[in-house]
Scaffold this motif. Structure first.
Motif, PDB file in Angstrom:
ATOM      1  N   CYS A  34     -31.749  12.619 -61.649  1.00  0.00           N
ATOM      2  CA  CYS A  34     -31.304  13.217 -62.905  1.00  0.00           C
ATOM      3  C   CYS A  34     -31.710  14.681 -62.915  1.00  0.00           C
ATOM      4  CB  CYS A  34     -31.969  12.538 -64.105  1.00  0.00           C
ATOM      5  SG  CYS A  34     -31.359  10.913 -64.465  1.00  0.00           S
ATOM      6  N   SER A  35     -31.021  15.449 -63.739  1.00  0.00           N
ATOM      7  CA  SER A  35     -31.411  16.842 -63.968  1.00  0.00           C
ATOM      8  C   SER A  35     -31.028  17.204 -65.393  1.00  0.00           C
ATOM      9  CB  SER A  35     -30.751  17.775 -62.954  1.00  0.00           C
ATOM     10  OG  SER A  35     -29.354  17.728 -63.074  1.00  0.00           O
ATOM     11  N   ARG A  36     -31.517  18.348 -65.838  1.00  0.00           N
ATOM     12  CA  ARG A  36     -31.242  18.801 -67.204  1.00  0.00           C
ATOM     13  C   ARG A  36     -29.957  19.629 -67.200  1.00  0.00           C
ATOM     14  NH1 ARG A  36     -34.699  18.549 -71.266  1.00  0.00           N
ATOM     15  NH2 ARG A  36     -36.475  18.413 -69.879  1.00  0.00           N
ATOM     16  N   SER A  37     -29.021  19.291 -68.082  1.00  0.00           N
ATOM     17  CA  SER A  37     -27.761  20.033 -68.187  1.00  0.00           C
ATOM     18  C   SER A  37     -28.017  21.390 -68.853  1.00  0.00           C
ATOM     19  CB  SER A  37     -26.735  19.240 -68.997  1.00  0.00           C
ATOM     20  OG  SER A  37     -27.113  19.223 -70.356  1.00  0.00           O
ATOM     21  N   GLU A  38     -26.992  22.226 -68.885  1.00  0.00           N
ATOM     22  CA  GLU A  38     -27.116  23.539 -69.524  1.00  0.00           C
ATOM     23  C   GLU A  38     -27.465  23.414 -70.998  1.00  0.00           C
ATOM     24  OE1 GLU A  38     -23.886  26.212 -68.793  1.00  0.00           O
ATOM     25  OE2 GLU A  38     -23.832  25.709 -66.664  1.00  0.00           O
ATOM     26  N   SER A  39     -27.033  22.312 -71.636  1.00  0.00           N
ATOM     27  CA  SER A  39     -27.334  22.115 -73.057  1.00  0.00           C
ATOM     28  C   SER A  39     -28.720  21.507 -73.271  1.00  0.00           C
ATOM     29  CB  SER A  39     -26.271  21.228 -73.704  1.00  0.00           C
ATOM     30  OG  SER A  39     -26.307  19.934 -73.131  1.00  0.00           O
ATOM     31  N   GLY A  40     -29.424  21.184 -72.166  1.00  0.00           N
ATOM     32  CA  GLY A  40     -30.778  20.653 -72.277  1.00  0.00           C
ATOM     33  C   GLY A  40     -30.889  19.146 -72.231  1.00  0.00           C
ATOM     34  N   VAL A  41     -29.770  18.443 -72.087  1.00  0.00           N
ATOM     35  CA  VAL A  41     -29.771  16.984 -72.053  1.00  0.00           C
ATOM     36  C   VAL A  41     -30.008  16.507 -70.615  1.00  0.00           C
ATOM     37  CG1 VAL A  41     -28.357  14.924 -72.446  1.00  0.00           C
ATOM     38  CG2 VAL A  41     -28.204  16.855 -74.014  1.00  0.00           C
ATOM     39  N   ILE A  42     -30.820  15.484 -70.445  1.00  0.00           N
ATOM     40  CA  ILE A  42     -31.047  14.897 -69.127  1.00  0.00           C
ATOM     41  C   ILE A  42     -29.804  14.079 -68.763  1.00  0.00           C
ATOM     42  CG2 ILE A  42     -32.439  13.284 -67.794  1.00  0.00           C
ATOM     43  CD1 ILE A  42     -33.979  15.743 -68.420  1.00  0.00           C
ATOM     44  N   THR A  43     -29.219  14.350 -67.566  1.00  0.00           N
ATOM     45  CA  THR A  43     -28.006  13.648 -67.134  1.00  0.00           C
ATOM     46  C   THR A  43     -28.180  13.128 -65.719  1.00  0.00           C
ATOM     47  OG1 THR A  43     -26.985  15.664 -66.261  1.00  0.00           O
ATOM     48  CG2 THR A  43     -26.516  15.111 -68.564  1.00  0.00           C
ATOM     49  N   ARG A  44     -27.381  12.101 -65.389  1.00  0.00           N
ATOM     50  CA  ARG A  44     -27.350  11.607 -64.011  1.00  0.00           C
ATOM     51  C   ARG A  44     -26.730  12.706 -63.160  1.00  0.00           C
ATOM     52  NH1 ARG A  44     -24.447   6.197 -65.972  1.00  0.00           N
ATOM     53  NH2 ARG A  44     -23.592   7.814 -67.305  1.00  0.00           N
ATOM     54  N   SER A  45     -27.444  13.099 -62.115  1.00  0.00           N
ATOM     55  CA  SER A  45     -26.979  14.167 -61.249  1.00  0.00           C
ATOM     56  C   SER A  45     -27.659  14.007 -59.895  1.00  0.00           C
ATOM     57  CB  SER A  45     -27.336  15.523 -61.869  1.00  0.00           C
ATOM     58  OG  SER A  45     -26.776  16.568 -61.117  1.00  0.00           O
ATOM     59  N   GLY A  46     -26.852  13.955 -58.824  1.00  0.00           N
ATOM     60  CA  GLY A  46     -27.394  13.686 -57.495  1.00  0.00           C
ATOM     61  C   GLY A  46     -26.973  12.297 -57.058  1.00  0.00           C
ATOM     62  N   SER A  47     -27.838  11.592 -56.363  1.00  0.00           N
ATOM     63  CA  SER A  47     -27.540  10.242 -55.880  1.00  0.00           C
ATOM     64  C   SER A  47     -28.186   9.212 -56.784  1.00  0.00           C
ATOM     65  CB  SER A  47     -28.074  10.056 -54.462  1.00  0.00           C
ATOM     66  OG  SER A  47     -27.429  10.932 -53.589  1.00  0.00           O
ATOM     67  N   GLY A  48     -27.449   8.112 -57.027  1.00  0.00           N
ATOM     68  CA  GLY A  48     -28.023   7.070 -57.853  1.00  0.00           C
ATOM     69  C   GLY A  48     -27.189   5.811 -57.886  1.00  0.00           C
ATOM     70  N   LYS A  49     -27.793   4.781 -58.473  1.00  0.00           N
ATOM     71  CA  LYS A  49     -27.136   3.475 -58.599  1.00  0.00           C
ATOM     72  C   LYS A  49     -27.156   3.070 -60.065  1.00  0.00           C
ATOM     73  CE  LYS A  49     -27.627  -1.322 -57.073  1.00  0.00           C
ATOM     74  NZ  LYS A  49     -28.440  -2.233 -56.229  1.00  0.00           N
ATOM     75  N   HIS A  50     -25.961   2.780 -60.606  1.00  0.00           N
ATOM     76  CA  HIS A  50     -25.823   2.335 -61.992  1.00  0.00           C
ATOM     77  C   HIS A  50     -25.324   0.891 -61.966  1.00  0.00           C
ATOM     78  CE1 HIS A  50     -25.084   3.079 -66.355  1.00  0.00           C
ATOM     79  NE2 HIS A  50     -24.370   1.986 -66.168  1.00  0.00           N
ATOM     80  N   THR A  51     -26.066   0.006 -62.601  1.00  0.00           N
ATOM     81  CA  THR A  51     -25.688  -1.401 -62.677  1.00  0.00           C
ATOM     82  C   THR A  51     -25.443  -1.751 -64.129  1.00  0.00           C
ATOM     83  OG1 THR A  51     -27.121  -1.870 -60.788  1.00  0.00           O
ATOM     84  CG2 THR A  51     -26.378  -3.764 -62.095  1.00  0.00           C
ATOM     85  N   SER A  52     -24.205  -2.156 -64.458  1.00  0.00           N
ATOM     86  CA  SER A  52     -23.895  -2.519 -65.843  1.00  0.00           C
ATOM     87  C   SER A  52     -24.276  -3.975 -66.091  1.00  0.00           C
ATOM     88  CB  SER A  52     -22.415  -2.300 -66.149  1.00  0.00           C
ATOM     89  OG  SER A  52     -21.632  -3.258 -65.484  1.00  0.00           O
TER      90      SER A  52
END
Length: 145
Positions: A34-52
């Motif tokens: 994750c990283s912080r977006s320009e608006s300051g919100v933490i977002t998924r960014s880079g490599s990752g696994k999302h399981t619904s």
């Protein structure tokens, strides 16, 4: 991921992504960068696994909290897409394996079969040509001699 709890109050914008293990309020799980977006919100960014919670699993690249780049999306039915994503959609080149085991290999445009591709049916016959969503006029069967 805007409802995500922040585990680090320091500014991570412009820095290397941080690894997280997060469970969303609906039960979905994300493990990855994750990283912080320009608006300051933490977002998924880079490599990752999302399981619904309904069993859909995406493993791959993220950008600005969306599936972007290369990845694999597995459905609980057994259907699977491996390839390029853009803004949470199949977009670019990829391979889609249907529930019955038939396979499409080729180009996608916003979740649709679009452009040059090959469809292999359950009997192993390969049909090649131009695909346009549900239409695929003038396909040619590949012969093995």
């Amino acid at each position: 991921m805007s409802d995500k709890k922040e585990t680090d109050s320091s500014n991570t914008q412009g820095e290397e992504p941080v690894k997280v293990n997060y469970i969303f309020p609906n039960g979905d799980r994300y493990e990855g960068e994750c990283s912080r977006s320009e608006s300051g919100v933490i977002t998924r960014s880079g490599s990752g696994k999302h399981t619904s919670v309904n069993g859909v699993i995406y493993t791959g690249e993220w950008h600005e909290d969306k599936m972007n780049g290369r990845g694999t999306l597995q459905h609980p039915s057994g259907a699977k897409y491996e390839g390029e994503f853009k803004d949470n959609m199949y977009h670019g080149t990829g391979i889609y394996t249907f529930l019955d085991g038939s396979i499409y290999t080729g180009h996608f445009n916003e979740n649709r079969l679009e452009g040059e591709g090959a469809f292999t049916n359950t009997q192993g016959l390969v049909w090649m040509g131009e695909f346009h969503g549900k239409a695929a006029l003038g396909l040619k069967m590949q012969h093995s001699i």
